[in-house]
Design a protein around this motif. Structure first.
Motif, mmCIF file in Angstrom:
data_model
loop_
_atom_site.group_PDB
_atom_site.id
_atom_site.type_symbol
_atom_site.label_atom_id
_atom_site.label_comp_id
_atom_site.label_asym_id
_atom_site.label_seq_id
_atom_site.Cartn_x
_atom_site.Cartn_y
_atom_site.Cartn_z
ATOM 1 N N GLY A 3 0.831 -1.200 0.000
ATOM 2 C CA GLY A 3 0.000 0.000 0.000
ATOM 3 C C GLY A 3 0.863 1.246 0.000
ATOM 4 O O GLY A 3 1.934 1.291 0.593
ATOM 5 N N GLN A 4 0.396 2.253 -0.677
ATOM 6 C CA GLN A 4 1.115 3.515 -0.725
ATOM 7 C C GLN A 4 0.490 4.491 0.247
ATOM 8 O O GLN A 4 -0.702 4.453 0.522
ATOM 9 C CB GLN A 4 1.072 4.092 -2.130
ATOM 10 C CG GLN A 4 1.816 3.267 -3.146
ATOM 11 C CD GLN A 4 1.716 3.894 -4.528
ATOM 12 O OE1 GLN A 4 0.905 4.772 -4.753
ATOM 13 N NE2 GLN A 4 2.539 3.418 -5.435
ATOM 14 N N ASP A 5 1.340 5.370 0.750
ATOM 15 C CA ASP A 5 0.829 6.427 1.611
ATOM 16 C C ASP A 5 0.018 7.400 0.763
ATOM 17 O O ASP A 5 0.383 7.710 -0.367
ATOM 18 C CB ASP A 5 1.985 7.188 2.274
ATOM 19 C CG ASP A 5 2.687 6.363 3.332
ATOM 20 O OD1 ASP A 5 2.037 5.450 3.869
ATOM 21 O OD2 ASP A 5 3.863 6.628 3.610
#
Length: 102
Positions: A3-5
């Motif tokens: 997951g990306q911020d």
């Protein structure tokens, strides 16, 4: 899958969120003040303060809907919109009362 911020908040996001929260607090407070003053016998309180409460409700609706369109402020927009739903009902009643008295 990693997951990306999410993207950091911008000034616009913070400003829209603050406006939504501010108007979501201000509009109900104004309607409570109007009802309180009318209940103690100040009959002109509705005519004096209703336009301010209507404007606060409309600006709150605009800022809440705008906040819903911004991904980082979506929760704030939904929450403030839920707070403003009774205020919209009261604003419609106020507008009807203002135009029927004329």
């Amino acid at each position: 899958m990693v997951g990306q911020d999410p993207a950091p908040q911008t000034r616009l996001t913070r400003t829209v969120s603050l406006a939504a929260v501010m108007f979501a607090v201000l509009a109900p407070v104004l309607y409570i003040v109007i009802f309180g003053l009318i209940s103690v016998g100040v009959d002109s309180a509705g005519r004096v303060y209703s336009p301010f409460a209507i404007i606060a409700t409309l600006l709150g609706l605009v800022s809440s809907i705008w906040a819903i369109t911004i991904p980082r402020a979506r929760i704030v927009g939904i929450t403030t919109l839920l707070v403003l739903v009774p205020c919209v009902f009261l604003a419609v009643l106020s507008v009807v009362a203002i135009f029927s008295a004329a």
